[in-house]
Structures are given as C-alpha cells and as structure tokens.
Design a protein around this motif. Structure first.
Motif, PDB file in Angstrom:
ATOM      1  N   ASN A   1       1.056  -1.191   0.585  1.00 18.48           N
ATOM      2  CA  ASN A   1      -0.076   0.516  -0.119  1.00 18.48           C
ATOM      3  C   ASN A   1       1.002   1.141  -0.792  1.00 18.48           C
ATOM      4  O   ASN A   1       1.392   1.716   0.922  1.00 18.48           O
ATOM      5  N   LEU A   2       0.915   2.412  -0.987  1.00 14.58           N
ATOM      6  CA  LEU A   2       1.366   3.114  -1.386  1.00 14.58           C
ATOM      7  C   LEU A   2       0.663   4.121  -0.456  1.00 14.58           C
ATOM      8  O   LEU A   2       1.633   5.556   0.190  1.00 14.58           O
ATOM      9  N   THR A   3       0.107   4.159   0.140  1.00 13.56           N
ATOM     10  CA  THR A   3      -0.502   5.282   0.964  1.00 13.56           C
ATOM     11  C   THR A   3      -0.549   5.209   1.945  1.00 13.56           C
ATOM     12  O   THR A   3      -0.508   6.754   2.775  1.00 13.56           O
ATOM     13  N   LYS A   4      -0.278   4.034   2.811  1.00 16.23           N
ATOM     14  CA  LYS A   4       0.791   4.135   4.180  1.00 16.23           C
ATOM     15  C   LYS A   4       1.936   4.827   4.824  1.00 16.23           C
ATOM     16  O   LYS A   4       2.724   4.350   3.827  1.00 16.23           O
TER      17      LYS A   4
ATOM     18  N   LYS B   1      10.006   0.967   3.973  1.00 14.15           N
ATOM     19  CA  LYS B   1      10.193  -0.659   4.573  1.00 14.15           C
ATOM     20  C   LYS B   1      10.336  -1.340   3.803  1.00 14.15           C
ATOM     21  O   LYS B   1      11.422  -2.298   3.710  1.00 14.15           O
ATOM     22  N   ALA B   2       9.677  -1.222   2.745  1.00 16.08           N
ATOM     23  CA  ALA B   2       9.627  -1.729   1.207  1.00 16.08           C
ATOM     24  C   ALA B   2      10.870  -2.261   1.065  1.00 16.08           C
ATOM     25  O   ALA B   2      11.836  -2.961   0.168  1.00 16.08           O
TER      26      ALA B   2
ATOM     27  N   ALA C   1       7.397  -7.450   6.186  1.00 10.05           N
ATOM     28  CA  ALA C   1       6.271  -7.043   6.888  1.00 10.05           C
ATOM     29  C   ALA C   1       5.288  -5.834   6.900  1.00 10.05           C
ATOM     30  O   ALA C   1       4.805  -5.955   8.061  1.00 10.05           O
ATOM     31  N   ILE C   2       5.250  -6.261   5.320  1.00 10.05           N
ATOM     32  CA  ILE C   2       4.105  -5.137   4.583  1.00 10.05           C
ATOM     33  C   ILE C   2       3.701  -6.520   3.684  1.00 10.05           C
ATOM     34  O   ILE C   2       4.416  -6.411   2.473  1.00 10.05           O
ATOM     35  N   GLY C   3       2.052  -5.749   3.325  1.00  8.11           N
ATOM     36  CA  GLY C   3       1.623  -6.329   1.731  1.00  8.11           C
ATOM     37  C   GLY C   3       1.954  -8.589   1.644  1.00  8.11           C
ATOM     38  O   GLY C   3       2.288  -8.457   2.285  1.00  8.11           O
ATOM     39  N   THR C   4       2.681  -8.936   0.558  1.00  9.48           N
ATOM     40  CA  THR C   4       2.276  -9.569  -0.393  1.00  9.48           C
ATOM     41  C   THR C   4       4.056  -9.830  -1.232  1.00  9.48           C
ATOM     42  O   THR C   4       3.944  -8.688  -2.227  1.00  9.48           O
TER      43      THR C   4
END
Length: 259
Positions: A206-209, A215-216, A223-226
C-alpha cells in the motif's frame, strides 16, 4: 524497482496528479536514498489515459501510444517533486523526446543509479500491447534490480474481493506458480513471467501508508503487503484477515493493467 500506478498518483482527485501524493512519494523516496539504496521507478499513466479503454474507432495500438505518453507526463511530474525534495533525478523514456528527457539507454541508466540518482522510466516498453507492469519487470531485469516493488492503493493481494467477501484473506506470501495457476491478478502474465525467469521477487504493498515505501525498499518487505517469489508458502498461515475496505480500494488487484 518501484512501480507506481497512475491511479495512485491521482489520489482523491479522480484525474491527473495530486500534488500532495507527489510530495508524499518524494519524501519517502528521499528517506530511502539517504540510506544508500539505489532506486529506479516506473510510473503508469491510467490517471490520464488507458489504452485498454480505447473507444470504438480508436485502434488499440494508437490508444496504447497515447497511454505511453501519459506515463511520460507522470514521470516528469514525479521528477519535479523528487528534485524539490533534494533528490537528483533523471527521466529516461522508451519513446524519444530529447528536449525533455533522455532516451532509454541501459548502461546510462545503470551509471545514473551508481552515482546515487533516481531514474524514472517513462513510455512503458515503447511498444503497444504491453502494460507498464511488464515495462517495470523488463527494466528491473535489465538493470539487475534486487526486487520489484509494486505500490498500489491496497494492502496487497487477496484471495477474493474483500468488498464483496468480508472473510477475504490477505496473502502474505505467494509463489509465482500460485499467481499463475490461481489466476491472481498481481500483474499480467508477461510481467510475472519476466520476474520468475529472472528470479526477481515481487512485493505488492500500500503506497498510501506512511513509511511503507521506506520499509519495502530498505529490506523489510516481509513486514508489509504480499511477497511473490519462487518458494511462496503453503497453507493458511500466509493469510491475514482483510481490513475494512473503502470505496477507493474497490478496484483492488483485479485490473492488472490499471496498476
């Protein structure tokens, strides 16, 4: 390699680019660059025009060419935002427009990255019938990117539409094979095949967070996403309950060409 959809750049405006989104992305990328990470970006153009939505009488090839020009407008807008944030940036386009951007030259792009510059690739692949996801996968392979980060307006890839199914699960890990055999619209088949053949893991997030880009791109994709890679995971342990979805997220991952 960071792929940003045109729809993500339009924010809540419904068309064009939202300056607040541009500034937000620029700040996040600037924070990543401070850590010494090399960043290349491919932008979509769906906030202006999508070739797949060509009207009767407009050939698909011509429509795709218009869409590729739309990605160049986004590339220049993002370059301006990044340079306002103090990030030296170069735009390279697959369609030559030397007065406003460099033509795409792989070795020159790699040289820019080695010098600590962000490189934004516009114009898709330069050919109709290919999505910007495929363009991003192709450029990632060409420049030797460690990973493909697909920034969208949703948290990742779900097993079904959470707007219609409250019990939808967010996949944390998937294999390339699962994406293709389960027909999950992470991205189009050409793009996912390019990533698989070149062992490039894909992270959909999610770009909006705030903080997600950092983090990516700094080595914390788990820790985020798929995450999509060769191994993936089996069973239910790789799924999370879906958060409440807003109307803005209704498209989810079900229109790969729009991302």
């Amino acid at each position: 390699m960071l792929k940003i959809s045109g729809e993500a750049l339009q924010g809540g405006m419904g068309f064009g680019v939202d300056p607040q989104v541009l500034r937000f992305v620029a700040r996040e990328v600037a924070a990543v660059m401070v850590k010494g990470v090399q960043v290349a970006i491919v932008v979509g153009g769906g906030n202006y025009f999508r070739g797949a939505n060509a009207w009767d009488g407009l050939e698909r090839a011509t429509a795709d060419n218009i869409g590729m020009l739309a990605t160049c407008m986004n590339a220049l807008s993002l370059q301006a935002a990044l340079e306002s944030a103090g990030v030296v940036t170069r735009v390279q386009t697959a369609i030559e427009m030397r007065e406003i951007a460099e033509p795409y030259i792989r070795r020159r792009a790699v040289r820019h990255l080695d010098k600590g510059r962000v490189v934004i690739f516009g114009g898709g692949t330069g050919n109709p019938f290919f999505t910007t996801d495929t363009a991003a996968a192709l450029r990632a392979a060409e420049i030797g990117a460690d990973a493909f980060f697909k920034a969208t307006k949703v948290d990742g890839v779900y097993d079904c539409d959470p707007n219609k199914h409250p019990d939808a699960k967010l996949h944390r890990k998937l294999s390339y094979k699962q994406v293709t055999t389960q027909d999950l619209d992470v991205m189009d088949q050409t793009a996912i095949t390019l990533c698989k053949e070149n062992s490039i893991p894909v992270v959909v997030f999610n770009l909006t967070k705030a903080g997600n880009i950092i983090k990516a791109l700094t080595g914390h994709p788990g820790a985020i996403g798929t995450t999509v890679d060769e191994e993936g995971e089996e069973g239910d342990s790789d799924c999370d309950e879906a958060p409440a979805a807003s109307d803005a997220d209704a498209h989810l991952m079900y229109d790969a060409a729009s991302m």
